[in-house]
Each structure stands twice: as structure tokens, then as C-alpha cells.
Design an enzyme around this catalytic site. Structure first.
Site, mmCIF file in Angstrom:
data_model
loop_
_atom_site.group_PDB
_atom_site.id
_atom_site.type_symbol
_atom_site.label_atom_id
_atom_site.label_comp_id
_atom_site.label_asym_id
_atom_site.label_seq_id
_atom_site.Cartn_x
_atom_site.Cartn_y
_atom_site.Cartn_z
ATOM 1 N N THR A 72 0.830 -1.203 0.000
ATOM 2 C CA THR A 72 0.000 0.000 0.000
ATOM 3 C C THR A 72 0.870 1.260 0.000
ATOM 4 O O THR A 72 0.722 2.137 -0.861
ATOM 5 C CB THR A 72 -0.914 0.002 1.251
ATOM 6 N N GLU A 79 -7.637 -4.999 9.081
ATOM 7 C CA GLU A 79 -6.811 -6.130 8.646
ATOM 8 C C GLU A 79 -7.549 -7.448 8.899
ATOM 9 O O GLU A 79 -8.409 -7.528 9.779
ATOM 10 C CB GLU A 79 -5.527 -6.173 9.497
ATOM 11 N N LYS A 135 2.438 4.142 18.479
ATOM 12 C CA LYS A 135 2.504 5.544 18.039
ATOM 13 C C LYS A 135 2.625 6.482 19.237
ATOM 14 O O LYS A 135 3.368 7.465 19.199
ATOM 15 C CB LYS A 135 1.265 5.889 17.224
HETATM 16 N N1 LIG Z 1 -1.080 1.135 5.046
HETATM 17 C C1 LIG Z 1 -1.073 2.287 5.688
HETATM 18 O O1 LIG Z 1 -2.005 3.107 5.524
HETATM 19 C C2 LIG Z 1 0.037 2.643 6.635
HETATM 20 C C3 LIG Z 1 0.005 3.868 7.323
HETATM 21 C C4 LIG Z 1 1.055 4.229 8.157
HETATM 22 C C5 LIG Z 1 2.107 3.346 8.317
HETATM 23 N N2 LIG Z 1 2.113 2.145 7.673
HETATM 24 C C6 LIG Z 1 3.256 1.264 7.862
HETATM 25 O O2 LIG Z 1 3.912 1.121 6.609
HETATM 26 C C7 LIG Z 1 4.497 -0.175 6.517
HETATM 27 C C8 LIG Z 1 3.994 -0.846 5.248
HETATM 28 O O3 LIG Z 1 2.587 -0.946 5.317
HETATM 29 P P1 LIG Z 1 1.693 -1.368 4.046
HETATM 30 O O4 LIG Z 1 0.301 -1.128 4.446
HETATM 31 O O5 LIG Z 1 2.225 -0.751 2.816
HETATM 32 O O6 LIG Z 1 1.964 -2.938 4.020
HETATM 33 P P2 LIG Z 1 1.609 -3.977 2.857
HETATM 34 O O7 LIG Z 1 0.635 -3.405 1.893
HETATM 35 O O8 LIG Z 1 1.308 -5.266 3.515
HETATM 36 O O9 LIG Z 1 3.002 -4.115 2.077
HETATM 37 C C9 LIG Z 1 4.117 -4.729 2.654
HETATM 38 C C10 LIG Z 1 5.176 -4.934 1.580
HETATM 39 O O10 LIG Z 1 6.307 -5.528 2.189
HETATM 40 C C11 LIG Z 1 6.731 -6.624 1.383
HETATM 41 N N3 LIG Z 1 7.381 -7.621 2.245
HETATM 42 C C12 LIG Z 1 6.852 -8.303 3.275
HETATM 43 N N4 LIG Z 1 7.783 -9.111 3.827
HETATM 44 C C13 LIG Z 1 8.904 -8.930 3.103
HETATM 45 C C14 LIG Z 1 10.195 -9.455 3.160
HETATM 46 N N5 LIG Z 1 10.529 -10.363 4.072
HETATM 47 N N6 LIG Z 1 11.114 -9.031 2.255
HETATM 48 C C15 LIG Z 1 10.790 -8.103 1.326
HETATM 49 N N7 LIG Z 1 9.573 -7.555 1.232
HETATM 50 C C16 LIG Z 1 8.652 -7.968 2.104
HETATM 51 C C17 LIG Z 1 5.502 -7.138 0.712
HETATM 52 O O11 LIG Z 1 5.883 -7.852 -0.446
HETATM 53 P P3 LIG Z 1 4.818 -8.478 -1.493
HETATM 54 O O12 LIG Z 1 4.035 -7.308 -2.027
HETATM 55 O O13 LIG Z 1 5.650 -9.104 -2.539
HETATM 56 O O14 LIG Z 1 3.996 -9.441 -0.700
HETATM 57 C C18 LIG Z 1 4.743 -5.844 0.435
HETATM 58 O O15 LIG Z 1 5.160 -5.287 -0.788
HETATM 59 C C19 LIG Z 1 4.147 -0.877 7.823
HETATM 60 O O16 LIG Z 1 5.164 -0.689 8.759
HETATM 61 C C20 LIG Z 1 2.900 -0.149 8.290
HETATM 62 O O17 LIG Z 1 2.715 -0.209 9.693
HETATM 63 C C21 LIG Z 1 1.104 1.783 6.833
#
Ligand SMILES: NC(=O)c1ccc[n+]([C@@H]2O[C@H](COP(=O)([O-])OP(=O)(O)OC[C@H]3O[C@@H](n4cnc5c(N)ncnc54)[C@H](OP(=O)(O)O)[C@@H]3O)[C@@H](O)[C@H]2O)c1
Length: 436
Positions: A19, A197, A212
Site C-alpha cells: 500500500t 486487517e 505511536k
Molecule cells: N497502510 C497504511 O495506511 C500505513 C500507514 C502508516 C504506516 N504504515 C506502515 O507502513 C508499513 C507498510 O505498510 P503497508 O500497508 O504498505 O503494508 P503492505 O501493503 O502489507 O506491504 C508490505 C510490503 O512488504 C513486502 N514484504 C513483506 N515481507 C517482506 C520481506 N521479508 N522481504 C521483502 N519484502 C517484504 C511485501 O511484499 P509483497 O508485495 O511481494 O507481498 C509488500 O510489498 C508498515 O510498517 C505499516 O505499519 C502503513
């Protein structure tokens, strides 16, 4: 004739293309010209990594080098900054963060879990390596609250910082409020719509808000981050009846992270609160986040906006990258790690306030007298009391009390006196009432 050379771009690698990672790619592409003007040089993605190379992501990855192992991104010669957008307090994210900083590269992350658990270690490493460690997106998504406290509010002493730090919980609570539906029902709908989630435990049990809050508290008070001391109570035990009773008394219910730094001690708690209708946080609905910080010269500051989502979170990540492109390293927690204060946890018993206490009790004579006697014996003064049959459980009555202002320790004592009473059909639920 002298030739003007264009400034070298800031070259970044993205670990994680979900995301937030996808949002960062789209934002950098869409706003590249204005980013270059503001940063003084272009920001270019050179390398990326995720788990599944073949996954369709809706963005063109062909211009970027691919690494199967995110941990080595920071060691690439064509990378100045690694942006960690994978998540998880330990594992690959932490290994990537450590390797990046040890390789003398800057790290930007949105990972609140990792910063809450390992922020001090990473900050000390970053200071030693004289590289930036930035995590604006880790707290309240798109809201520039870390910058707000570190920069705009830097001249103030902050004694209190609090707010709505989890969009999923706020969405569930405001939907329960609007529809009168149960927690389980609204949670299931939020999961079906992708607002919560598949495993919502971190959100609904308050852990995400606690991560946070611990980061905010460290920055606001110039203290060593202390996630382990955050008292955490989520929203899982809330009933539709609590929301309806709060409403009839002039309040909404919000999950509030509250941190106070006074007398060398730090109090940190995540707990559902009753928020008076006329408080600014009562109007924060849906997945929105909001943070209130009270500075001794600025007065009350209110930061509000989207706490999550690809665009808002990418906005915070890229703002950090712009700072780095401008040459801003700064101390990750505002002051150098060695100068952060050691603030031991303050006991909640010292706090004074009003509370909402909800009891589920057997429907028989004498029970109400037993509850009020325990309150009297513990020195808790009751302001109002509502008794209603529980629509979900026969032979059970819900008794909700609002107390006058008094020490939290007195409420704890009253509950201790009632412990083990056969009249109680479930553990009582206590929520503080947010003051002015
Ligand atoms: N989503 C939000 O609105 C939001 C807001 C604030 C903060 N955050 C923080 O931002 C971070 C990412 O969140 P997200 O929502 O973007 O997560 P997400 O959509 O689940 O994406 C996670 C990414 O990490 C990759 N990944 C997972 N394990 C891995 C590994 N071992 N090696 C390499 N790549 C790996 C995944 O690969 P694949 O795509 O290939 O599976 C995916 O591309 C988290 O720390 C979250 O707490 C998110």
C-alpha cells in the site's frame, strides 16, 4: 564559459511495494518537478525489493533494479537512502534498517512497531554514522505531527500529548455510534471492506496506538522511548449500550492515547475515553486521526487528518526524503540519544479525573446497593447512574456510573472491593472521561 552542473539526485531504494510503497512510487512520479524544486534536487528511485517479484502492482517497476533480499539495498552503490515499508518490529525490516545505517546510508520508515521497540538503538546507530533516521509516516499517517512537535513546536515545553491514533478503531467506534450496531458486526463489515486487517488484533487491542503514542511521547518530552510501559486497553469489550449511554450523557467514545510528562515521570495509556460533545476530538470521525499537544507558549495545538492510506502515508514518507535531500540530518528524537531523559513510568493512581464504570450484574435485589456501598467505602462519589437490562443477555443488567472528579486510585480500590463478588457477571469496564 562556465557550465552549470545540475545537482545530483537523491537516490532511494524502496523495501516493500505494498500500500505505502506503491503510494510512494506514484507520488514521486506525479510530483517529481515540484519535489525537485523544493528539495533542491531530484529524488529518484533506483532499486526496489518485495517478496514476490511477479506480483501485479499497478506501477511500472521496469526502470528500477530489483533485489530479492531487501537487507542488502543499503549496500548498493547507487542508493543514498533506504525507505523501509515492509513492517513488523523485528525480522527483515529491522535487519534492513540496521544494515542500511551501518552502511552509512539514511533510513526512512513508516514502521511504528520497529521504532517503538528499537527506535533508540537505531537512533544511536544513525547518530554515530551521522546519517538521517526519519519516521514521520510512523505516527498518524499523513499528519505532520512529528515535524509539528520537533520543528513548529520546538520552543515549547509539552506536558501532555494525546489523541486518536488508530483509524480502524475510530472507524469502528464512529460507525457503532451512527448505526447502533454491535462491535463484532461493525468489525466484520470493516474487514470485508478492507478498512480492518484480516488479523485486526494490533488495532482493536490498542497495540498500534500504543506504538505511536510511545514515539510521540518520546519526542514531546525529550525522553527515552518506553513502549513497554504503555498501559493498553483496546475497544474489544465495548458494547453498543456503552455508546448509547455515553450519548445520553453528552459524550462520544473514542480510543485515546494519552501521554503526560511531569516531575521527571512519564504516564502513557491507551484506553477508550468518553469525550464531551464540545471537545475537538469528539468530531473526529471515520478513519481520521488527530493529535492534541499542549505547549506552554503555543497553547493547544490540534493536528488532524488522514491517519493511513497510500496517498497520505506516502506524503509523509516523501516529506522526510525532501528533508534528507536538503541535507537535514537532525537527531531522530529531537535531541541526541545520550541527552534524552530517562523518565520512569508514573503510576495512574496519582491521576485525578472523572470516570465511566460499566458493570454487568445479576438481575436480583440488593446488587445495586452492593455496588454503591463499594463506591462509598473506596471514597468514590457517584455523579449519575443508569441501570438497564442487557438486550443480549437475559437475567443480566448493565449498570453504568459516572463518577465525580477524584483519584483514579479510588476507582481501582472500589473495583478491588467488588472482586470475586457473585453479583458481577463480567469484569467491570472503566473508561476515563476526557477533561478540557
Ligand atoms: N497502510 C497504511 O495506511 C500505513 C500507514 C502508516 C504506516 N504504515 C506502515 O507502513 C508499513 C507498510 O505498510 P503497508 O500497508 O504498505 O503494508 P503492505 O501493503 O502489507 O506491504 C508490505 C510490503 O512488504 C513486502 N514484504 C513483506 N515481507 C517482506 C520481506 N521479508 N522481504 C521483502 N519484502 C517484504 C511485501 O511484499 P509483497 O508485495 O511481494 O507481498 C509488500 O510489498 C508498515 O510498517 C505499516 O505499519 C502503513
Amino acid at each position: 564559459m562556465s557550465q552549470s552542473s545540475s545537482p545530483a539526485p537523491l537516490r532511494i531504494a524502496l523495501a516493500g511495494l505494498g500500500t505505502v510503497g506503491g503510494g510512494v512510487i506514484r507520488l514521486i512520479e506525479a510530483n517529481s518537478a515540484l519535489i525537485a524544486r523544493r528539495a533542491g534536487r531530484p529524488i529518484e528511485i533506483t532499486a526496489v525489493s518485495a517478496r514476490d517479484r511477479g506480483k501485479k502492482r499497478g506501477v511500472d517497476l521496469s526502470p528500477f533494479a530489483w533485489e530479492d533480499d531487501m537487507v542488502i539495498l543499503g549496500e548498493r552503490a547507487d542508493v543514498d537512502v533506504v525507505v523501509e515499508l515492509v513492517g513488523g518490529s523485528d525480522g527483515s525490516a529491522l535487519a534492513c534498517a540496521r544494515t542500511t545505517i551501518e552502511a552509512g546510508k539514511a533510513l526512512v520508515t513508516a514502521n511504528k512497531a520497529m521504532i517503538a521497540h528499537h527506535g533508540l538503538e537505531l537512533a544511536a546507530k544513525a547518530e554515530a554514522a551521522k546519517v538521517a533516521l526519519k519516521f514521520e509516516a510512523a505516527v498518524a499517517g499523513g499528519i505532520p505531527v512529528i515535524k509539528g512537535l520537533r520543528e513548529g513546536g520546538a520552543a515549547n515545553e509539552f506536558e501532555r500529548v494525546y489523541g486518536i491514533l488508530n483509524g480502524t478503531c475510530n472507524y469502528i467506534l464512529s460507525t457503532m455510534e451512527d448505526t447502533g450496531r454491535s462491535f463484532a458486526d461493525v468489525l466484520a463489515e470493516a474487514q470485508a471492506k478492507g478498512y480492518a486487517e484480516a488479523d485486526p488484533a494490533f488495532d482493536i487491542e490498542g497495540t498500534d496506538a500504543a506504538h505511536k503514542l510511545s514515539i510521540l511521547a518520546a519526542i514531546a518530552f525529550g525522553a527515552k522511548i518506553d513502549f513497554a510501559s504503555v498501559e493498553t486497553q483496546g475497544i474489544t469489550r465495548l458494547l453498543a449500550a456503552d455508546i448509547a449511554q455515553a450519548d445520553s450523557l453528552g459524550y462520544v467514545i473514542r480510543l485515546i492515547g494519552m501521554a503526560e510528562g511531569k516531575g521527571g515521570k512519564m504516564f502513557q495509556r491507551v484506553q477508550p475515553h468518553l469525550v464531551p460533545f464540545d471537545h475537538p476530538l469528539a468530531h473526529v470521525d471515520g478513519a481520521t486521526n488527530a493529535v492534541v499537544a499542549e505547549g506552554n507558549y503555543s497553547g493547544r495545538l490540534l493536528f488532524q487528518g488522514a491517519g493511513a492510506g497510500d496517498g497520505p502515508t506516502a506524503s509523509a514518507v516523501v516529506a522526510d526524503l525532501i528533508d534528507i535531500a536538503r541535507g537535514d540530518i537532525g537527531a531522530p528524537f529531537s535531541v541526541p540519544v545520550a541527552e534524552l531523559e530517562e523518565m520512569p513510568p508514573a503510576d495512574s493512581g496519582h491521576r485525578k479525573g472523572r470516570a465511566y464504570i460499566r458493570f454487568a450484574v445479576a438481575d436480583r435485589p440488593g446488587v445495586l446497593a452492593e455496588l454503591t456501598a463499594a463506591m462509598r467505602d473506596a471514597g468514590v462519589s457517584i455523579e449519575s447512574l443508569i441501570q438497564k437490562g442487557n438486550v443480549d443477555v437475559t437475567d443480566e443488567v448493565l449498570v453504568a456510573m459516572v463518577t465525580h472528579e477524584g483519584p483514579e486510585s479510588a476507582v481501582s480500590e472500589a473495583l478491588r472491593l467488588l472482586e470475586g463478588s457473585p453479583s458481577l457477571t463480567a469484569a467491570p469496564l472503566v473508561m476515563q472521561i476526557l477533561g478540557e
